[in-house]
Design an enzyme around this catalytic site. Sequence first.
Site, PDB file in Angstrom:
ATOM      1  N   ASP A   7       0.849  -1.194   0.000  1.00  0.00           N
ATOM      2  CA  ASP A   7       0.000   0.000   0.000  1.00  0.00           C
ATOM      3  C   ASP A   7       0.880   1.237   0.000  1.00  0.00           C
ATOM      4  O   ASP A   7       1.673   1.456   0.924  1.00  0.00           O
ATOM      5  CB  ASP A   7      -0.896  -0.024   1.239  1.00  0.00           C
ATOM      6  CG  ASP A   7      -1.880   1.139   1.296  1.00  0.00           C
ATOM      7  OD1 ASP A   7      -1.950   1.901   0.320  1.00  0.00           O
ATOM      8  OD2 ASP A   7      -2.566   1.276   2.321  1.00  0.00           O
ATOM      9  N   ASP A 109      -3.448   2.376  -5.670  1.00  0.00           N
ATOM     10  CA  ASP A 109      -2.214   2.373  -4.883  1.00  0.00           C
ATOM     11  C   ASP A 109      -2.084   1.165  -3.963  1.00  0.00           C
ATOM     12  O   ASP A 109      -1.267   1.180  -3.044  1.00  0.00           O
ATOM     13  CB  ASP A 109      -2.126   3.662  -4.060  1.00  0.00           C
ATOM     14  CG  ASP A 109      -3.284   3.811  -3.081  1.00  0.00           C
ATOM     15  OD1 ASP A 109      -4.313   3.130  -3.271  1.00  0.00           O
ATOM     16  OD2 ASP A 109      -3.176   4.609  -2.138  1.00  0.00           O
ATOM     17  N   GLU A 110      -2.856   0.113  -4.209  1.00  0.00           N
ATOM     18  CA  GLU A 110      -2.809  -1.070  -3.347  1.00  0.00           C
ATOM     19  C   GLU A 110      -2.838  -2.344  -4.187  1.00  0.00           C
ATOM     20  O   GLU A 110      -3.653  -2.461  -5.110  1.00  0.00           O
ATOM     21  CB  GLU A 110      -4.001  -1.117  -2.391  1.00  0.00           C
ATOM     22  CG  GLU A 110      -4.069  -0.015  -1.375  1.00  0.00           C
ATOM     23  CD  GLU A 110      -5.280  -0.187  -0.461  1.00  0.00           C
ATOM     24  OE1 GLU A 110      -5.334  -1.181   0.269  1.00  0.00           O
ATOM     25  OE2 GLU A 110      -6.177   0.674  -0.517  1.00  0.00           O
TER      26      GLU A 110
END
Length: 407
Positions: A7, A109-110
């Site tokens: 993350d 973003d993960e």
Amino acid sequence: MIVLHVDANSAYLSWTAAELLKNGHPVDIREIDSAIAGDPEQRHGVILAKSTSAKKKGIRTGESLFEAFRKCPNLELFPPDHKLYAQYSKAMYALLSEYTPQIERFSIDEYWLDYTSSESRFGPAEKVAYEIRDRIREELGFTVNVGVSSNKLLAKMASELEKPNRVHTLWPEEIPDKLWPLPVRDLFMVGPAAERKLIKSNIRTIGDLAQADPAYLRSILKSHGETIWQYARGIDNSPVHTIGEIPQKGYGNGITVSHDVTNRDEARGIILSLVDKVSMRLRAGESTCNVVTLSLTYSDFRKVSRQRLLPAYTASTTEIKNQAFRLLDELWKGAPIRQITVSVSGLAPQGELQLSLTEYSDPLKDEKVDQVVDQIRKRFGSDSLVRGRLAGKASEDPRDDLLEEDL
């Protein structure tokens, strides 16, 4: 099974900072009071991401710029750049794919990585988690948290522990010490409404939730109560889907208007413009839907939404528009609107389309009209043909492209 969850820390701000430094910017904006925010002149004036020092001064994601500057007068703002964010997300994925092909994207973003079959080649998962963290910082210029565990849920919860730039494990035997003392709101899938109901029942920590009676939880939260009870106990059997295996769950389109909308005809015109694009994407994906959702954000940032289960699957612009209009009439009491989003879900292939003659006045005619509109736009461009009520519509939210991916 061994799963890593990676993350990016404050992704939008971190990626902007990395790019600015790469281009010779004299200051790392992560080390000052800074934030990513939309243009206040275009009514996108909310905080999208903030630096650690800004967070310590009370700046919150989603709050208005007025509130943010009241807390931090020297706050420096930078505009969002979603093309840049997509580039950094892809670079992150490329690096992660060196360790396993089994990668699932949870958001821009993960990522989850199924590391099970890679351990014999690259070594222990925790060692590789530190290696990934360090490589991303050194090669890509931003920091990440990495969670390591035996399933997706626990790996994600591990990555949410102390930030930034950390590696955490959360193996099943560590649950009582690391997970259960946390407030119940920190558990994945526990939102504000569920938290309020749980606290009223004196369930304040994840441990309290894990020890609660699942039948009681079902009585107050329906099936969601049993789901979060399982999560509190670390139970999650979902596999890591590789990118490309995950079916599209829905399509959405949102607009932030440049002024407060208080007129119902104007609101309907905006909704039609959103439905027009959503339904075109639906047909391009050779899909139909049976759920329509309308979400409104008022000028005071209150958000409301409502959805409707359709009596039959459809990809018709007219039918989706009619359902969205009904939702508007049910939901809206006249408060000034600053943002409108329309989304569809409950997808099925076009071949499974069912007709309900009691609801659709002339579905075959609608389908033919939609086909003609789509063909003209494919040949001459998306703006070559505009439905009658779309003239003078509001400018689109720059986050529009992300809405579709998230739904």
